[in-house]
Design a protein around this motif. Structure first.
Motif, short mmCIF file in Angstrom:
data_model
loop_
_atom_site.label_atom_id
_atom_site.label_comp_id
_atom_site.label_asym_id
_atom_site.label_seq_id
_atom_site.Cartn_x
_atom_site.Cartn_y
_atom_site.Cartn_z
N MET A 107 0.83 -1.19 0.00
CA MET A 107 0.00 0.00 0.00
C MET A 107 0.88 1.25 0.00
SD MET A 107 -3.07 -1.01 2.62
CE MET A 107 -3.92 0.54 2.30
N PRO A 108 0.39 2.35 -0.53
CA PRO A 108 1.23 3.55 -0.71
C PRO A 108 1.42 4.36 0.57
CG PRO A 108 -0.98 3.92 -1.58
CD PRO A 108 -0.92 2.47 -1.21
N PHE A 109 2.59 5.02 0.65
CA PHE A 109 2.84 5.99 1.71
C PHE A 109 2.25 7.35 1.36
CE2 PHE A 109 7.10 3.89 3.08
CZ PHE A 109 6.39 2.94 3.78
N ILE A 110 2.37 7.72 0.07
CA ILE A 110 2.01 9.06 -0.37
C ILE A 110 1.09 8.98 -1.59
CG2 ILE A 110 4.18 10.01 0.50
CD1 ILE A 110 5.11 10.23 -2.42
N ASP A 111 0.52 10.13 -1.94
CA ASP A 111 -0.38 10.17 -3.09
C ASP A 111 0.36 10.29 -4.41
OD1 ASP A 111 -3.26 10.48 -1.88
OD2 ASP A 111 -1.96 11.77 -0.69
N TYR A 112 1.29 11.23 -4.49
CA TYR A 112 1.95 11.50 -5.77
C TYR A 112 3.46 11.64 -5.60
CZ TYR A 112 -2.40 12.31 -8.29
OH TYR A 112 -3.62 12.14 -8.90
N LEU A 113 4.19 10.97 -6.49
CA LEU A 113 5.61 11.20 -6.68
C LEU A 113 5.74 11.98 -7.99
CD1 LEU A 113 8.65 10.68 -6.07
CD2 LEU A 113 8.42 8.57 -7.43
N VAL A 114 6.28 13.20 -7.92
CA VAL A 114 6.40 14.07 -9.08
C VAL A 114 7.87 14.20 -9.43
CG1 VAL A 114 5.98 16.38 -10.01
CG2 VAL A 114 4.31 15.33 -8.48
N LEU A 115 8.24 13.82 -10.64
CA LEU A 115 9.63 13.83 -11.08
C LEU A 115 9.80 14.67 -12.33
CD1 LEU A 115 10.39 10.02 -10.68
CD2 LEU A 115 11.01 11.84 -9.08
N THR A 116 10.94 15.32 -12.43
CA THR A 116 11.33 15.98 -13.67
C THR A 116 12.69 15.43 -14.08
OG1 THR A 116 12.51 17.83 -12.66
CG2 THR A 116 10.12 18.08 -12.97
N ALA A 117 12.99 15.55 -15.36
CA ALA A 117 14.27 15.05 -15.84
C ALA A 117 15.40 16.03 -15.56
CB ALA A 117 14.19 14.77 -17.34
N LEU A 118 15.13 17.32 -15.70
CA LEU A 118 16.18 18.33 -15.65
C LEU A 118 15.93 19.35 -14.55
CD1 LEU A 118 16.50 19.06 -19.48
CD2 LEU A 118 17.90 17.50 -18.11
N ASP A 119 17.01 19.94 -14.08
CA ASP A 119 16.93 20.99 -13.07
C ASP A 119 16.08 22.17 -13.54
OD1 ASP A 119 18.09 20.17 -10.77
OD2 ASP A 119 19.80 21.53 -10.87
#
Length: 413
Positions: free
Chosen positions: A1-13
């Motif tokens: 089961m999940p800890f959080i709702d959303y993991l948001v990632l970007t490729a670049l700074d």
């Protein structure tokens, strides 16, 4: 089961810098979360319009330089294992292969991600090998629901359109506000700057490809290897046309199209979350602290910490916090006051699976005892045993998790 709702990632700074100002403009140093890996996460909450619960969001940039599938696969894999998110969002910029319809500043949500790599290389040509990953039907349904709700969609368009003024791009939009598209994209290791190359992708991979980027395939590999489902969204802003003029466009605009595209993607995610596409995974904390009896702690394996001198006081809280859901790391802080300087000892007993599983010794500052509680993938119970060298006047317990959600209770002495 999940800890959080959303993991948001970007490729670049640069994508992250542009988007975090939209997603969480008030982010501060105490919202950072560092691990032994090479990623520092930013943690924040977003409340939907009905104000029932909060989305817990962890975000990070995956690269300090050039992106790519290998880097995306490794770093996003580590992030997924750490946070166990309900859903994953990969955000950033992309190049359009359809200049007449998928225009600068628009955003594209991928329905299918066609990964590609060079399969065979010949003297004068090379052929691609492809993979196919589909975005989950549930996530796409929520995007389509947003798109079909005129009030929400028009509000997002207006916000993007107005924002173009600050970047000096308003006149270049020619009266057309940014639009949202659900299309197929290609994900490979190439920065595409050739119309001919884009056409080759369409010819060899799939005719329906409308945009190109570099990291989505790596994320899908990581999700598959970590046992995660396809609960993900690829949200990309169009910053160029993947043609021979790409570098010229970026130079002449001073990268403003890249910034505008990144921010429009972030504006969409924020607007969609405000409309509450899903129920938040983790309820808020509620402490249930009643003073107990020391016999509750006379169990084998639980250290006894009582002061033995005359006038000492021992406080037991056999049931402080009960959680039935997975939980991110949190801290229990016990503050106290006394008429005299006193010594204090504390023990936090974490029960999981019906028996004491972790015992955390105290970290003591003047007037404060604090306990660091690790993340748990299942339910657990917290109990406290506190001992003071003389009587305390007041006692307050605070529960604070890494997302700054707090619950407080005062115990009558």
């Amino acid at each position: 089961m999940p800890f959080i709702d959303y993991l948001v990632l970007t490729a670049l700074d640069e994508e992250w810098t542009s988007m975090i100002k939209i997603l969480e403009p008030n982010i501060t140093r105490d919202m950072l979360y560092r691990t032994d890996d090479s990623i520092t996460y930013r943690l924040w909450k977003q409340q939907p319009r009905d104000k029932k619960g909060n989305y817990l969001i962890a975000g990070a940039t995956m690269s300090r330089g050039t992106g790519g599938q290998a880097n995306a696969a490794v770093l996003s894999g580590n992030s997924i294992r750490l946070w166990k998110p309900s859903r994953v969002v990969l955000m950033g910029i992309a190049g359009s292969l359809e200049a007449d319809s998928l225009m600068l500043g628009d955003i594209v949500i991928s329905e299918n991600v066609f990964g590609y790599e060079v399969g065979d290389a010949y003297t004068d040509k090379f052929e691609f090998r492809r993979t196919v990953n589909q975005t989950s039907a549930l996530d796409l349904d929520r995007v389509r629901a947003f798109l079909d709700t005129e009030e929400l969609y028009k509000a997002w368009q207006s916000e993007c359109y107005e924002a173009s003024k600050e970047l000096g791009l308003y006149d270049k939009l020619n009266g057309r506000p940014p639009e949202l598209h659900i299309e197929n994209i290609a994900s490979g290791e190439f920065v595409v700057k050739s119309v001919k190359f884009g056409q080759q992708l369409k010819d060899q991979i799939d005719w329906s490809i409308k945009a190109v980027e570099m990291e989505a395939r790596g994320l899908f590999v990581a999700m598959r290897q970590s046992g995660h489902r396809n609960d993900s969204l690829m949200i990309r802003g169009i910053s160029d046309y993947a043609d021979e003029n790409k570098s010229k466009l970026e130079k002449e605009s001073k990268d403003m199209w890249r910034k505008f595209a990144s921010q429009n993607a972030a504006r969409f995610l924020k607007a969609m979350l405000y409309d509450k596409p899903f129920q938040p995974v983790s309820p808020d904390y509620k402490l249930d602290a009643d003073l107990g009896n020391l016999t509750d702690f006379r169990k084998e394996g639980i250290p006894q910490i009582e002061h033995q001198n005359l006038g000492s006081q021992t406080v037991s809280v056999p049931k402080l916090l009960v959680r039935h859901d997975p939980n991110p790391p949190l801290k229990i802080e016990v503050s106290f006051t006394s008429a005299t300087d006193i010594d204090a000892k504390g023990l936090c007993i974490i029960e999981a699976g019906g028996q004491p599983k972790f015992v955390r010794e105290e970290f003591i500052e003047p007037g404060l005892i604090s306990f660091e509680i690790p993340a748990f993938e299942s339910g657990f119970n917290l109990a406290l045993l506190l001992s003071f060298s003389s009587k305390v006047d007041s006692l307050e317990v605070n529960c604070i998790d890494v997302f700054k959600r707090t619950a407080t209770i005062s115990l009558l002495m």
